[in-house]
Design an enzyme around this catalytic site. Structure first.
Site, PDB file in Angstrom:
ATOM      1  N   THR A   1      -2.940  12.461   9.737  1.00 23.13           N
ATOM      2  CA  THR A   1      -4.294  13.016   9.804  1.00 23.13           C
ATOM      3  C   THR A   1      -4.861  12.854  11.203  1.00 23.13           C
ATOM      4  O   THR A   1      -5.446  13.792  11.773  1.00 23.13           O
ATOM      5  CB  THR A   1      -5.211  12.300   8.788  1.00 23.13           C
ATOM      6  OG1 THR A   1      -4.682  12.497   7.477  1.00 23.13           O
ATOM      7  CG2 THR A   1      -6.628  12.854   8.846  1.00 23.13           C
ATOM      8  N   ARG A   2      -4.688  11.670  11.764  1.00 24.09           N
ATOM      9  CA  ARG A   2      -5.271  11.394  13.089  1.00 24.09           C
ATOM     10  C   ARG A   2      -4.616  12.217  14.184  1.00 24.09           C
ATOM     11  O   ARG A   2      -5.296  12.818  15.018  1.00 24.09           O
ATOM     12  CB  ARG A   2      -5.174   9.894  13.384  1.00 24.09           C
ATOM     13  CG  ARG A   2      -6.035   9.068  12.429  1.00 24.09           C
ATOM     14  CD  ARG A   2      -5.955   7.584  12.719  1.00 24.09           C
ATOM     15  NE  ARG A   2      -6.615   6.829  11.662  1.00 24.09           N
ATOM     16  CZ  ARG A   2      -7.316   5.719  11.855  1.00 24.09           C
ATOM     17  NH1 ARG A   2      -7.447   5.225  13.065  1.00 24.09           N
ATOM     18  NH2 ARG A   2      -7.883   5.095  10.839  1.00 24.09           N
TER      19      ARG A   2
ATOM     20  N   ARG B   1       0.851  -1.187   0.000  1.00 24.40           N
ATOM     21  CA  ARG B   1       0.000   0.000   0.000  1.00 24.40           C
ATOM     22  C   ARG B   1       0.887   1.237   0.000  1.00 24.40           C
ATOM     23  O   ARG B   1       2.069   1.178   0.310  1.00 24.40           O
ATOM     24  CB  ARG B   1      -0.898   0.009   1.237  1.00 24.40           C
ATOM     25  CG  ARG B   1      -2.015  -1.012   1.199  1.00 24.40           C
ATOM     26  CD  ARG B   1      -2.717  -1.103   2.556  1.00 24.40           C
ATOM     27  NE  ARG B   1      -3.234   0.196   3.001  1.00 24.40           N
ATOM     28  CZ  ARG B   1      -3.565   0.487   4.246  1.00 24.40           C
ATOM     29  NH1 ARG B   1      -3.437  -0.420   5.198  1.00 24.40           N
ATOM     30  NH2 ARG B   1      -4.060   1.669   4.564  1.00 24.40           N
TER      31      ARG B   1
ATOM     32  N   ARG C   1     -13.770  -1.803  18.194  1.00 21.49           N
ATOM     33  CA  ARG C   1     -13.130  -2.564  19.289  1.00 21.49           C
ATOM     34  C   ARG C   1     -12.561  -1.619  20.339  1.00 21.49           C
ATOM     35  O   ARG C   1     -12.755  -1.819  21.554  1.00 21.49           O
ATOM     36  CB  ARG C   1     -12.014  -3.438  18.696  1.00 21.49           C
ATOM     37  CG  ARG C   1     -11.072  -4.031  19.736  1.00 21.49           C
ATOM     38  CD  ARG C   1      -9.827  -4.630  19.086  1.00 21.49           C
ATOM     39  NE  ARG C   1      -9.007  -3.638  18.390  1.00 21.49           N
ATOM     40  CZ  ARG C   1      -8.134  -2.829  18.983  1.00 21.49           C
ATOM     41  NH1 ARG C   1      -7.972  -2.870  20.297  1.00 21.49           N
ATOM     42  NH2 ARG C   1      -7.431  -1.970  18.271  1.00 21.49           N
ATOM     43  N   ARG C   2     -11.846  -0.610  19.881  1.00 19.32           N
ATOM     44  CA  ARG C   2     -11.271   0.347  20.833  1.00 19.32           C
ATOM     45  C   ARG C   2     -12.371   1.118  21.542  1.00 19.32           C
ATOM     46  O   ARG C   2     -12.316   1.332  22.752  1.00 19.32           O
ATOM     47  CB  ARG C   2     -10.332   1.315  20.105  1.00 19.32           C
ATOM     48  CG  ARG C   2      -9.034   0.667  19.628  1.00 19.32           C
ATOM     49  CD  ARG C   2      -8.155   1.652  18.876  1.00 19.32           C
ATOM     50  NE  ARG C   2      -6.906   1.029  18.461  1.00 19.32           N
ATOM     51  CZ  ARG C   2      -6.325   1.218  17.286  1.00 19.32           C
ATOM     52  NH1 ARG C   2      -6.904   2.006  16.390  1.00 19.32           N
ATOM     53  NH2 ARG C   2      -5.183   0.630  16.990  1.00 19.32           N
TER      54      ARG C   2
ATOM     55  N   SER D   1       0.512   4.095   1.835  1.00 18.82           N
ATOM     56  CA  SER D   1       0.587   4.919   3.044  1.00 18.82           C
ATOM     57  C   SER D   1       2.013   4.903   3.600  1.00 18.82           C
ATOM     58  O   SER D   1       2.794   3.979   3.354  1.00 18.82           O
ATOM     59  CB  SER D   1      -0.381   4.406   4.109  1.00 18.82           C
ATOM     60  OG  SER D   1       0.102   3.201   4.678  1.00 18.82           O
TER      61      SER D   1
ATOM     62  N   LYS E   1      -3.516  -7.792  10.812  1.00 20.11           N
ATOM     63  CA  LYS E   1      -4.881  -7.569  11.317  1.00 20.11           C
ATOM     64  C   LYS E   1      -5.861  -7.179  10.208  1.00 20.11           C
ATOM     65  O   LYS E   1      -7.071  -7.258  10.397  1.00 20.11           O
ATOM     66  CB  LYS E   1      -4.906  -6.534  12.441  1.00 20.11           C
ATOM     67  CG  LYS E   1      -4.555  -5.123  12.056  1.00 20.11           C
ATOM     68  CD  LYS E   1      -4.530  -4.226  13.295  1.00 20.11           C
ATOM     69  CE  LYS E   1      -4.060  -2.821  13.022  1.00 20.11           C
ATOM     70  NZ  LYS E   1      -4.944  -2.035  12.186  1.00 20.11           N
ATOM     71  N   ASP E   2      -5.335  -6.771   9.032  1.00 16.79           N
ATOM     72  CA  ASP E   2      -6.214  -6.420   7.912  1.00 16.79           C
ATOM     73  C   ASP E   2      -6.628  -7.635   7.076  1.00 16.79           C
ATOM     74  O   ASP E   2      -7.523  -7.523   6.235  1.00 16.79           O
ATOM     75  CB  ASP E   2      -5.516  -5.420   6.971  1.00 16.79           C
ATOM     76  CG  ASP E   2      -5.292  -4.062   7.625  1.00 16.79           C
ATOM     77  OD1 ASP E   2      -6.038  -3.723   8.566  1.00 16.79           O
ATOM     78  OD2 ASP E   2      -4.370  -3.344   7.199  1.00 16.79           O
TER      79      ASP E   2
ATOM     80  N   ARG F   1     -11.198   8.531  10.476  1.00 15.06           N
ATOM     81  CA  ARG F   1     -10.426   7.757   9.506  1.00 15.06           C
ATOM     82  C   ARG F   1      -9.177   8.553   9.175  1.00 15.06           C
ATOM     83  O   ARG F   1      -9.025   9.686   9.574  1.00 15.06           O
ATOM     84  CB  ARG F   1     -11.230   7.542   8.203  1.00 15.06           C
ATOM     85  CG  ARG F   1     -12.395   6.572   8.253  1.00 15.06           C
ATOM     86  CD  ARG F   1     -12.002   5.095   8.209  1.00 15.06           C
ATOM     87  NE  ARG F   1     -10.961   4.730   7.259  1.00 15.06           N
ATOM     88  CZ  ARG F   1     -11.155   4.424   5.984  1.00 15.06           C
ATOM     89  NH1 ARG F   1     -12.375   4.464   5.472  1.00 15.06           N
ATOM     90  NH2 ARG F   1     -10.147   4.072   5.209  1.00 15.06           N
ATOM     91  N   GLY F   2      -8.310   7.953   8.352  1.00 20.34           N
ATOM     92  CA  GLY F   2      -7.145   8.693   7.875  1.00 20.34           C
ATOM     93  C   GLY F   2      -5.841   8.087   8.331  1.00 20.34           C
ATOM     94  O   GLY F   2      -5.802   7.188   9.171  1.00 20.34           O
ATOM     95  N   ASN F   3      -4.744   8.595   7.751  1.00 26.14           N
ATOM     96  CA  ASN F   3      -3.423   8.076   8.102  1.00 26.14           C
ATOM     97  C   ASN F   3      -2.973   8.641   9.450  1.00 26.14           C
ATOM     98  O   ASN F   3      -3.690   9.411  10.094  1.00 26.14           O
ATOM     99  CB  ASN F   3      -2.419   8.377   6.982  1.00 26.14           C
ATOM    100  CG  ASN F   3      -2.246   9.867   6.736  1.00 26.14           C
ATOM    101  OD1 ASN F   3      -2.440  10.690   7.634  1.00 26.14           O
ATOM    102  ND2 ASN F   3      -1.884  10.230   5.520  1.00 26.14           N
ATOM    103  N   VAL F   4      -1.781   8.239   9.863  1.00 23.41           N
ATOM    104  CA  VAL F   4      -1.279   8.634  11.180  1.00 23.41           C
ATOM    105  C   VAL F   4      -1.216  10.157  11.318  1.00 23.41           C
ATOM    106  O   VAL F   4      -1.639  10.720  12.334  1.00 23.41           O
ATOM    107  CB  VAL F   4       0.109   7.995  11.425  1.00 23.41           C
ATOM    108  CG1 VAL F   4       0.768   8.590  12.670  1.00 23.41           C
ATOM    109  CG2 VAL F   4      -0.026   6.479  11.578  1.00 23.41           C
TER     110      VAL F   4
ATOM    111  N   THR G   1     -10.969   7.479  17.310  1.00 28.41           N
ATOM    112  CA  THR G   1     -10.533   6.162  16.842  1.00 28.41           C
ATOM    113  C   THR G   1     -11.512   5.694  15.767  1.00 28.41           C
ATOM    114  O   THR G   1     -12.700   5.995  15.838  1.00 28.41           O
ATOM    115  CB  THR G   1     -10.468   5.120  17.978  1.00 28.41           C
ATOM    116  OG1 THR G   1     -10.207   3.825  17.399  1.00 28.41           O
ATOM    117  CG2 THR G   1     -11.772   5.036  18.763  1.00 28.41           C
TER     118      THR G   1
ATOM    119  N   CYS H   1     -12.642  -7.630  10.311  1.00 31.12           N
ATOM    120  CA  CYS H   1     -11.693  -6.762  11.013  1.00 31.12           C
ATOM    121  C   CYS H   1     -12.340  -5.472  11.497  1.00 31.12           C
ATOM    122  O   CYS H   1     -11.714  -4.707  12.219  1.00 31.12           O
ATOM    123  CB  CYS H   1     -10.479  -6.468  10.140  1.00 31.12           C
ATOM    124  SG  CYS H   1     -10.806  -5.425   8.726  1.00 31.12           S
TER     125      CYS H   1
END
Length: 322
Positions: free
Chosen positions: A159-160, A14, A132-133, A16, A84-85, A154-157, A128, A247
């Site tokens: 963005t978060r 990917r 689950r979290r 990212s 995990k994906d 949502r979003g990449n690291v 998040t 997932c």
């Protein structure tokens, strides 16, 4: 030497920053192992382009399908996934060649002003994208008299974490492994103990996959496999599969090895499923001999899943990922 053996191995990844970092580390290991050049082939997945919540776009497999399609079309030789994906069912025409040594499986908090989870103010907004979290954070807050609001993001690291830097959120929760692989552990303000937030099944582990027909490459990649990590994540994913969850479901699981420091004697598998508001959790664990085969690890997961289903887990799964 054949032309195929001499050309660089093509590693599908990917785009990212985190995926590229993970794949770059695997590429380096494969270069050292095989003596062959490895080039990264960037592939955009549906999960990367969609802004919808994971549960709405199908959850399981949205980051994986495009990479697997590229493998089957011989556009890449092998691919690296966050384990995990991966959907729990393994396609017969693809081989899970290696599961390398697992990174830190915990979740990590990145909060404003260096705050730990316990120091967050009343009404703190925590971002998040994971049901689950949300389930476990809300349950923990409820049981400790804290008032928090979990906010879906949502979003990449970048963005978060940006939501915290801008003041829009008080904190976000991310996988510690991803921040470690990006060299950004110094931004973590609190590591969340697995005693109150169990990670996603397979969190912190990578999956290296290739086409089943490419047996020589699969055998070479198998040198990167860590048997204890593979046994642990196999048990965790077996639990997930037996709960019929994808997932994006609110399921946490962690298998860890128990011993006296010298000799590992047992594996403990913990599982949790809950409603996202944290009002109801089913949390159980089981301990057994360290699995010595794939079947043993599968059985451990199924055993715990059946106990959880008997305690009412099925009614807490929410949307089923197809």
């Amino acid at each position: 030497m054949t032309e195929r053996a001499e050309r660089p191995l093509r590693l599908g990844t990917r785009r990212s920053a985190l995926a590229m970092a993970q794949s770059g580390q695997v590429a380096q290991a494969v270069r050292q192992l095989t003596g062959r050049a490895v080039e990264l082939v960037e592939i955009t997945t549906y999960g990367d382009t969609s802004r919808e919540a994971l549960a709405q776009i199908g959850g399981t497999g949205v980051f994986v399908t495009a990479l697997r399609d590229a493998l089957l079309r011989d556009e890449v030789d092998f691919a690296v996934h966050s384990l995990k994906d991966l959907p729990t069912g393994q396609p017969v025409d693809l081989t899970l060649a290696a599961v390398p040594l697992r990174e830190d499986p915990r979740d990590a908090l990145v909060a404003r002003d260096g705050l730990t989870f316990a120091e967050l103010p009343s009404g703190a907004r925590i971002g998040t994208g994971s049901p689950r979290r949300m389930a476990q954070l809300n349950a923990y807050a409820r049981s400790h008299g804290m008032a928090i609001e979990t906010v879906p993001i949502r979003g990449n690291v970048d963005t978060r974490i940006g939501y915290v830097r801008s003041g829009e959120l008080d904190a976000v929760v991310l996988a510690a492994a991803g921040l470690n692989r990006l060299g950004r552990t110094d931004e973590v303000t609190d590591f969340l103990s697995v005693d109150f937030v169990l990670p996603a099944p397979g969190q912190g582990a990578l999956a290296i996959e290739c086409a089943a027909v490419n047996a020589d490459l699969a055998a070479a990649l198998a040198e990167l496999d860590d048997p204890e990590t593979r046994a642990a994540v196999t048990a965790e994913r077996s639990l997930l599969a037996a709960l019929e969850a994808g997932c994006s479901a609110p399921v946490g699981a962690l298998a860890d090895l128990l011993g006296d420091g010298q000799v590992v004697t047992e594996m403990r598998l913990r599982g949790v499923v809950g409603t996202t508001d944290g009002s109801t959790l089913v949390q159980l664990s089981t301990t057994g001999p360290v699995p010595t085969s794939h079947g043993d690890a599968i059985a451990l997961g199924r055993e715990l899943a059946s106990e959880m289903l008997a305690k009412g887990a099925a009614g807490l799964m929410g949307e089923r990922a197809l």
